[in-house]
Design a protein around this motif. Structure first.
Motif, PDB file in Angstrom:
ATOM      1  N   LYS A 100       0.814  -1.212   0.000  1.00 48.19           N
ATOM      2  CA  LYS A 100       0.000   0.000   0.000  1.00 48.19           C
ATOM      3  C   LYS A 100       0.851   1.266   0.000  1.00 48.19           C
ATOM      4  O   LYS A 100       0.333   2.369  -0.193  1.00 48.19           O
ATOM      5  CB  LYS A 100      -0.928  -0.011   1.225  1.00 48.19           C
ATOM      6  CG  LYS A 100      -2.027   1.021   1.179  1.00 48.19           C
ATOM      7  CD  LYS A 100      -2.960   0.877   2.367  1.00 48.19           C
ATOM      8  CE  LYS A 100      -4.069   1.924   2.319  1.00 48.19           C
ATOM      9  NZ  LYS A 100      -5.001   1.802   3.451  1.00 48.19           N
ATOM     10  N   ARG A 101       2.175   1.117   0.206  1.00 50.80           N
ATOM     11  CA  ARG A 101       3.033   2.297   0.269  1.00 50.80           C
ATOM     12  C   ARG A 101       3.102   3.033  -1.073  1.00 50.80           C
ATOM     13  O   ARG A 101       3.541   4.180  -1.140  1.00 50.80           O
ATOM     14  CB  ARG A 101       4.449   1.889   0.706  1.00 50.80           C
ATOM     15  CG  ARG A 101       5.298   3.041   1.227  1.00 50.80           C
ATOM     16  CD  ARG A 101       6.754   2.643   1.341  1.00 50.80           C
ATOM     17  NE  ARG A 101       7.350   2.365   0.055  1.00 50.80           N
ATOM     18  CZ  ARG A 101       7.844   3.299  -0.748  1.00 50.80           C
ATOM     19  NH1 ARG A 101       7.823   4.570  -0.386  1.00 50.80           N
ATOM     20  NH2 ARG A 101       8.371   2.980  -1.915  1.00 50.80           N
ATOM     21  N   ASN A 102       2.646   2.401  -2.144  1.00 55.46           N
ATOM     22  CA  ASN A 102       2.665   3.077  -3.443  1.00 55.46           C
ATOM     23  C   ASN A 102       1.790   4.322  -3.453  1.00 55.46           C
ATOM     24  O   ASN A 102       1.899   5.147  -4.359  1.00 55.46           O
ATOM     25  CB  ASN A 102       2.237   2.118  -4.556  1.00 55.46           C
ATOM     26  CG  ASN A 102       0.758   1.803  -4.491  1.00 55.46           C
ATOM     27  OD1 ASN A 102      -0.076   2.557  -4.980  1.00 55.46           O
ATOM     28  ND2 ASN A 102       0.409   0.680  -3.879  1.00 55.46           N
ATOM     29  N   THR A 103       0.920   4.483  -2.444  1.00 58.55           N
ATOM     30  CA  THR A 103       0.065   5.672  -2.418  1.00 58.55           C
ATOM     31  C   THR A 103       0.887   6.951  -2.329  1.00 58.55           C
ATOM     32  O   THR A 103       0.531   7.959  -2.937  1.00 58.55           O
ATOM     33  CB  THR A 103      -0.910   5.603  -1.233  1.00 58.55           C
ATOM     34  OG1 THR A 103      -0.177   5.423  -0.021  1.00 58.55           O
ATOM     35  CG2 THR A 103      -1.892   4.454  -1.402  1.00 58.55           C
ATOM     36  N   VAL A 104       1.998   6.921  -1.595  1.00 54.04           N
ATOM     37  CA  VAL A 104       2.803   8.135  -1.471  1.00 54.04           C
ATOM     38  C   VAL A 104       3.531   8.425  -2.786  1.00 54.04           C
ATOM     39  O   VAL A 104       3.740   9.593  -3.149  1.00 54.04           O
ATOM     40  CB  VAL A 104       3.791   8.028  -0.287  1.00 54.04           C
ATOM     41  CG1 VAL A 104       4.896   7.006  -0.560  1.00 54.04           C
ATOM     42  CG2 VAL A 104       4.390   9.382   0.041  1.00 54.04           C
ATOM     43  N   GLU A 105       3.900   7.385  -3.527  1.00 49.25           N
ATOM     44  CA  GLU A 105       4.512   7.596  -4.837  1.00 49.25           C
ATOM     45  C   GLU A 105       3.506   8.237  -5.791  1.00 49.25           C
ATOM     46  O   GLU A 105       3.864   9.141  -6.567  1.00 49.25           O
ATOM     47  CB  GLU A 105       4.999   6.258  -5.411  1.00 49.25           C
ATOM     48  CG  GLU A 105       5.948   5.476  -4.519  1.00 49.25           C
ATOM     49  CD  GLU A 105       7.324   6.115  -4.417  1.00 49.25           C
ATOM     50  OE1 GLU A 105       7.574   7.082  -5.153  1.00 49.25           O
ATOM     51  OE2 GLU A 105       8.136   5.632  -3.615  1.00 49.25           O
ATOM     52  N   ARG A 106       2.280   7.792  -5.733  1.00 47.51           N
ATOM     53  CA  ARG A 106       1.245   8.390  -6.585  1.00 47.51           C
ATOM     54  C   ARG A 106       0.926   9.807  -6.149  1.00 47.51           C
ATOM     55  O   ARG A 106       0.628  10.684  -6.981  1.00 47.51           O
ATOM     56  CB  ARG A 106      -0.008   7.510  -6.555  1.00 47.51           C
ATOM     57  CG  ARG A 106       0.184   6.193  -7.315  1.00 47.51           C
ATOM     58  CD  ARG A 106      -0.652   5.068  -6.753  1.00 47.51           C
ATOM     59  NE  ARG A 106      -2.071   5.380  -6.704  1.00 47.51           N
ATOM     60  CZ  ARG A 106      -2.953   4.683  -5.984  1.00 47.51           C
ATOM     61  NH1 ARG A 106      -2.539   3.638  -5.265  1.00 47.51           N
ATOM     62  NH2 ARG A 106      -4.215   5.002  -5.986  1.00 47.51           N
ATOM     63  N   ALA A 107       0.989  10.067  -4.835  1.00 40.60           N
ATOM     64  CA  ALA A 107       0.773  11.426  -4.347  1.00 40.60           C
ATOM     65  C   ALA A 107       1.863  12.366  -4.866  1.00 40.60           C
ATOM     66  O   ALA A 107       1.589  13.521  -5.213  1.00 40.60           O
ATOM     67  CB  ALA A 107       0.748  11.436  -2.817  1.00 40.60           C
ATOM     68  N   ILE A 108       3.099  11.882  -4.916  1.00 45.35           N
ATOM     69  CA  ILE A 108       4.192  12.686  -5.456  1.00 45.35           C
ATOM     70  C   ILE A 108       3.960  12.971  -6.939  1.00 45.35           C
ATOM     71  O   ILE A 108       4.177  14.097  -7.415  1.00 45.35           O
ATOM     72  CB  ILE A 108       5.536  11.965  -5.234  1.00 45.35           C
ATOM     73  CG1 ILE A 108       5.898  11.975  -3.743  1.00 45.35           C
ATOM     74  CG2 ILE A 108       6.652  12.611  -6.049  1.00 45.35           C
ATOM     75  CD1 ILE A 108       7.090  11.122  -3.393  1.00 45.35           C
ATOM     76  N   ASN A 109       3.511  11.965  -7.682  1.00 44.80           N
ATOM     77  CA  ASN A 109       3.240  12.168  -9.108  1.00 44.80           C
ATOM     78  C   ASN A 109       2.154  13.212  -9.325  1.00 44.80           C
ATOM     79  O   ASN A 109       2.239  14.035 -10.246  1.00 44.80           O
ATOM     80  CB  ASN A 109       2.834  10.845  -9.758  1.00 44.80           C
ATOM     81  CG  ASN A 109       3.997   9.874  -9.883  1.00 44.80           C
ATOM     82  OD1 ASN A 109       5.155  10.276  -9.847  1.00 44.80           O
ATOM     83  ND2 ASN A 109       3.697   8.591 -10.022  1.00 44.80           N
ATOM     84  N   ARG A 110       1.127  13.183  -8.496  1.00 47.81           N
ATOM     85  CA  ARG A 110       0.070  14.194  -8.615  1.00 47.81           C
ATOM     86  C   ARG A 110       0.628  15.590  -8.346  1.00 47.81           C
ATOM     87  O   ARG A 110       0.294  16.561  -9.026  1.00 47.81           O
ATOM     88  CB  ARG A 110      -1.052  13.897  -7.619  1.00 47.81           C
ATOM     89  CG  ARG A 110      -1.920  12.704  -7.979  1.00 47.81           C
ATOM     90  CD  ARG A 110      -3.064  12.577  -6.984  1.00 47.81           C
ATOM     91  NE  ARG A 110      -3.955  11.477  -7.317  1.00 47.81           N
ATOM     92  CZ  ARG A 110      -5.070  11.204  -6.659  1.00 47.81           C
ATOM     93  NH1 ARG A 110      -5.421  11.947  -5.619  1.00 47.81           N
ATOM     94  NH2 ARG A 110      -5.829  10.192  -7.021  1.00 47.81           N
ATOM     95  N   LEU A 111       1.479  15.681  -7.332  1.00 45.33           N
ATOM     96  CA  LEU A 111       2.042  16.977  -6.961  1.00 45.33           C
ATOM     97  C   LEU A 111       2.906  17.534  -8.081  1.00 45.33           C
ATOM     98  O   LEU A 111       2.857  18.732  -8.400  1.00 45.33           O
ATOM     99  CB  LEU A 111       2.858  16.816  -5.681  1.00 45.33           C
ATOM    100  CG  LEU A 111       3.057  18.029  -4.770  1.00 45.33           C
ATOM    101  CD1 LEU A 111       1.722  18.614  -4.348  1.00 45.33           C
ATOM    102  CD2 LEU A 111       3.885  17.639  -3.559  1.00 45.33           C
ATOM    103  N   LYS A 112       3.684  16.670  -8.702  1.00 42.41           N
ATOM    104  CA  LYS A 112       4.578  17.123  -9.764  1.00 42.41           C
ATOM    105  C   LYS A 112       3.855  17.332 -11.090  1.00 42.41           C
ATOM    106  O   LYS A 112       4.483  17.737 -12.072  1.00 42.41           O
ATOM    107  CB  LYS A 112       5.728  16.134  -9.933  1.00 42.41           C
ATOM    108  CG  LYS A 112       6.755  16.234  -8.811  1.00 42.41           C
ATOM    109  CD  LYS A 112       8.020  15.473  -9.127  1.00 42.41           C
ATOM    110  CE  LYS A 112       9.126  15.815  -8.166  1.00 42.41           C
ATOM    111  NZ  LYS A 112      10.394  15.115  -8.478  1.00 42.41           N
ATOM    112  N   GLY A 113       2.560  17.059 -11.131  1.00 42.58           N
ATOM    113  CA  GLY A 113       1.773  17.434 -12.293  1.00 42.58           C
ATOM    114  C   GLY A 113       1.631  18.944 -12.426  1.00 42.58           C
ATOM    115  O   GLY A 113       1.270  19.448 -13.493  1.00 42.58           O
TER     116      GLY A 113
END
Length: 309
Positions: free
Chosen positions: A266-279
């Motif tokens: 489930k830790r992939n959620t923070v990686e996806r949060a980073i991707n959203r931020l860098k959008g």
């Protein structure tokens, strides 16, 4: 309404929290138009002078963003939206922690070290003539120099690191800036101390996650003791050298750390949060000289993600 502007539903959620007027009875320029101007710049990364005319004078938009970054207005808006989501039971409190490095543009360097930015009192541009709905501010205390402004050296130039904690729905609960060469592990406590979601009505803010997930960069004994002291369950893998040292010490090495490989996925959620931020292009590349202004930019991007998730 332009692409990327606040929708009517999003504006309705923010409007009641915004400053009503100036400190001496003056009026602000239309909040919605100015916020849309700041949002346009954060989304596209254009220079402030290149903002479309429909947002009004660029100086007004820039100074509003700088002031609200300094006095905590963006942070306050993010906290209010988080509080509403928590009251509705929409926050997943399995919190993941990680960091990401952001390349700083060459123009982000060179902020003056001595003194602070002058107060905008008496300014003559736009509607920002010394009127603030929260407080008359220049810039927060601290800062100055490369380290003080969150700039670190690397082979590619200046970098800034964003340390963050996200909930289970890829939304940001805490944001901390450091120079790009700073390690992740030493910032772990600081990031979790920033997690604070207010209650609607009576009650202290919620600061303790149900569980914390992080990678091997956060596996120090100090971080594990901190989590045990606060009574927070965690899923953090142990490095091989730590396993070897623990086994070599025998009974003095302590018990093996518990690790749930299935839950760790489930830790992939923070990686996806980073991707959203860098959008947001003004987040993916830092252009601001002052760390507090860049933190305001990142906070606004996180606020929009909360509104649109």
């Amino acid at each position: 309404m332009g692409r990327g502007d606040l929708t009517n539903a999003e504006w309705d959620r923010l409007e009641s929290f915004l400053p009503r007027g100036g400190a001496r009875g003056g009026r602000w320029s239309d909040h919605r138009r100015v916020i849309n101007g700041v949002l346009y710049r954060v989304r596209t990364g254009v220079q402030w002078r290149d903002l479309p005319e429909r947002f009004g004078p660029w100086e007004t938009v820039y100074k509003r963003h700088r002031r609200w970054s300094a006095d905590g207005t963006w942070t306050m808006l993010l906290s209010r939206i988080q509080a509403a989501e928590d009251a509705a039971g929409q926050i997943d409190w399995d919190v993941s922690v990680d960091s990401t490095v952001v390349r700083a543009h060459q123009h982000a360097a060179g902020a003056r070290v001595e003194g602070g930015l002058k107060s905008s009192k008496g300014a003559r541009s736009g509607d920002e003539s010394g009127r603030s709905g929260v407080a008359e501010t220049g810039r927060p205390s601290g800062g100055g120099g490369q380290i003080g402004e969150g700039l670190g050296r690397s082979r590619g130039g200046f970098t800034t690191k964003i340390h963050l904690a996200s909930d289970g729905r890829c939304r940001h609960l805490a944001l901390v800036l450091t120079p790009g060469h700073y390690g992740d592990g030493p910032q772990f406590e600081k990031v979790l101390e920033q997690v604070s979601v207010p209650r609607i009505g009576i009650g202290r803010p919620r600061t303790r996650p149900d569980r914390v997930l992080a990678d091997k960069a956060y596996t120090s004994r100090k971080n594990r003791r901190y989590l045990r002291r606060r009574g927070i369950r965690h899923t953090i893998p142990e490095r091989r050298d730590q396993q070897r040292h623990r086994k070599n010490r025998g009974s003095r090495g302590g018990r093996p750390t518990g690790f749930d490989a299935e839950r760790y996925k489930k830790r992939n959620t923070v990686e996806r949060a980073i991707n959203r931020l860098k959008g947001f292009r003004a987040v993916a590349t830092r252009y601001e000289k002052r760390a507090y202004v860049y933190l305001g930019t990142v906070t606004l991007a996180a606020l929009i993600i909360w509104l649109r998730t």
